[in-house]
Design a protein around this motif. Structure first.
Motif, PDB file in Angstrom:
ATOM      1  N   ASP A  12       0.788  -1.227   0.000  1.00 50.82           N
ATOM      2  CA  ASP A  12       0.000   0.000   0.000  1.00 50.82           C
ATOM      3  C   ASP A  12       0.825   1.284   0.000  1.00 50.82           C
ATOM      4  O   ASP A  12       0.357   2.331   0.431  1.00 50.82           O
ATOM      5  N   ASP A  14       3.195   4.025  -2.369  1.00 50.33           N
ATOM      6  CA  ASP A  14       3.407   4.531  -3.726  1.00 50.33           C
ATOM      7  C   ASP A  14       4.561   3.755  -4.385  1.00 50.33           C
ATOM      8  O   ASP A  14       5.652   3.664  -3.819  1.00 50.33           O
ATOM      9  N   ASN A  16       6.455   4.519  -6.667  1.00 47.58           N
ATOM     10  CA  ASN A  16       7.627   5.362  -6.944  1.00 47.58           C
ATOM     11  C   ASN A  16       8.660   5.297  -5.819  1.00 47.58           C
ATOM     12  O   ASN A  16       9.828   5.600  -6.032  1.00 47.58           O
ATOM     13  N   GLN A  17       8.224   4.883  -4.633  1.00 48.72           N
ATOM     14  CA  GLN A  17       9.152   4.727  -3.520  1.00 48.72           C
ATOM     15  C   GLN A  17      10.157   3.601  -3.812  1.00 48.72           C
ATOM     16  O   GLN A  17      11.266   3.621  -3.311  1.00 48.72           O
ATOM     17  N   LYS A  23       9.987   6.567 -12.965  1.00 50.07           N
ATOM     18  CA  LYS A  23       8.979   7.049 -12.022  1.00 50.07           C
ATOM     19  C   LYS A  23       7.654   7.151 -12.770  1.00 50.07           C
ATOM     20  O   LYS A  23       7.608   7.565 -13.932  1.00 50.07           O
ATOM     21  N   ALA A  26       2.883  11.659 -11.388  1.00 52.53           N
ATOM     22  CA  ALA A  26       1.782  11.901 -10.448  1.00 52.53           C
ATOM     23  C   ALA A  26       0.729  12.768 -11.120  1.00 52.53           C
ATOM     24  O   ALA A  26       0.498  13.913 -10.739  1.00 52.53           O
ATOM     25  N   LYS A  30      -4.297  10.223  -6.525  1.00 54.86           N
ATOM     26  CA  LYS A  30      -3.796   9.133  -5.682  1.00 54.86           C
ATOM     27  C   LYS A  30      -2.588   8.480  -6.343  1.00 54.86           C
ATOM     28  O   LYS A  30      -2.539   8.348  -7.568  1.00 54.86           O
ATOM     29  N   PRO A  31      -1.642   8.013  -5.538  1.00 54.92           N
ATOM     30  CA  PRO A  31      -0.506   7.283  -6.106  1.00 54.92           C
ATOM     31  C   PRO A  31      -0.904   5.846  -6.454  1.00 54.92           C
ATOM     32  O   PRO A  31      -1.870   5.305  -5.906  1.00 54.92           O
ATOM     33  N   THR A  33      -0.184   1.971  -6.155  1.00 56.15           N
ATOM     34  CA  THR A  33       0.476   1.085  -5.203  1.00 56.15           C
ATOM     35  C   THR A  33       0.682  -0.290  -5.837  1.00 56.15           C
ATOM     36  O   THR A  33       0.103  -0.599  -6.885  1.00 56.15           O
ATOM     37  N   SER A  42      -4.664  -0.143 -11.457  1.00 55.41           N
ATOM     38  CA  SER A  42      -3.721   0.984 -11.382  1.00 55.41           C
ATOM     39  C   SER A  42      -4.202   2.221 -12.118  1.00 55.41           C
ATOM     40  O   SER A  42      -3.743   3.322 -11.842  1.00 55.41           O
ATOM     41  N   ARG A  74      -1.705   7.580 -17.514  1.00 56.77           N
ATOM     42  CA  ARG A  74      -2.609   7.209 -16.418  1.00 56.77           C
ATOM     43  C   ARG A  74      -4.003   7.677 -16.822  1.00 56.77           C
ATOM     44  O   ARG A  74      -4.269   8.873 -16.883  1.00 56.77           O
TER      45      ARG A  74
END
Length: 162
Positions: A12, A14, A16-17, A23, A26, A30-31, A33, A42, A74
């Motif tokens: 849960d 993002d 991108n972490q 990347k 955004a 919402k990001p 997950t 997604s 997206r």
């Protein structure tokens, strides 16, 4: 899920972490997950990548690099729509590569296939010639990088597929 069990990934957070090679922009509130990717929610478009996986030399680039080159738009907020996504699972592979430092096919071999005794299975594309001959010794035409034959429905003989 092994990486989740080991605490290296959180379903849960993002994505991108975890991504180092690319990347996900955004562009929505919402990001995305890992849970969104695994449940096909997604919100990403799903372009047909086709032979984009293969470099000019016929070798497969690292999955993270392929995903970076083919990153789709997206379209929806994550979790809003369920849309089957090959790209989403490719992005999961890119996360695996970036988190473990291993190529996706190497990680899958050592963490999934070998422990299950699946010694004749691989995620490597295209198949190395020695593996191709080992797994498909009687195949003769080329289709999607595999040498294949097809049995004629009228004569029962194997014929080359063009």
């Amino acid at each position: 899920m092994r990486l989740v069990e080991r605490g290296q990934l959180d379903l849960d957070v993002d994505v991108n972490q975890y991504l180092k090679t690319l990347k996900v922009p955004a562009t929505k509130s919402k990001p995305i997950t890992l849970r969104h990717l695994l449940t096909h929610s997604s919100g990403l478009d799903d372009p047909f990548v086709g032979s984009g996986f293969l470099a000019a030399a016929g070798e497969q680039a690292r999955l993270a690099s392929v995903m970076k080159n083919w990153l789709p738009a997206r379209l929806y907020e994550p979790g809003e729509i369920h849309l089957y996504s090959n790209f989403g699972y490719g992005l999961v592979g890119a996360i695996i590569e970036d988190v473990t430092g291993k190529r996706y096919e190497d990680f899958m071999r050592s963490e999934v296939l070998e422990p299950l005794g699946m010694n004749h299975s691989t995620f490597q594309q295209p198949l190395p010639k020695n593996r191709s001959r080992e797994l498909f010794p009687r195949l003769s035409a080329v289709l999607w990088g595999l040498r294949i034959r097809q049995r004629s429905s009228t004569t029962g003989r194997l014929r080359q597929v063009d």
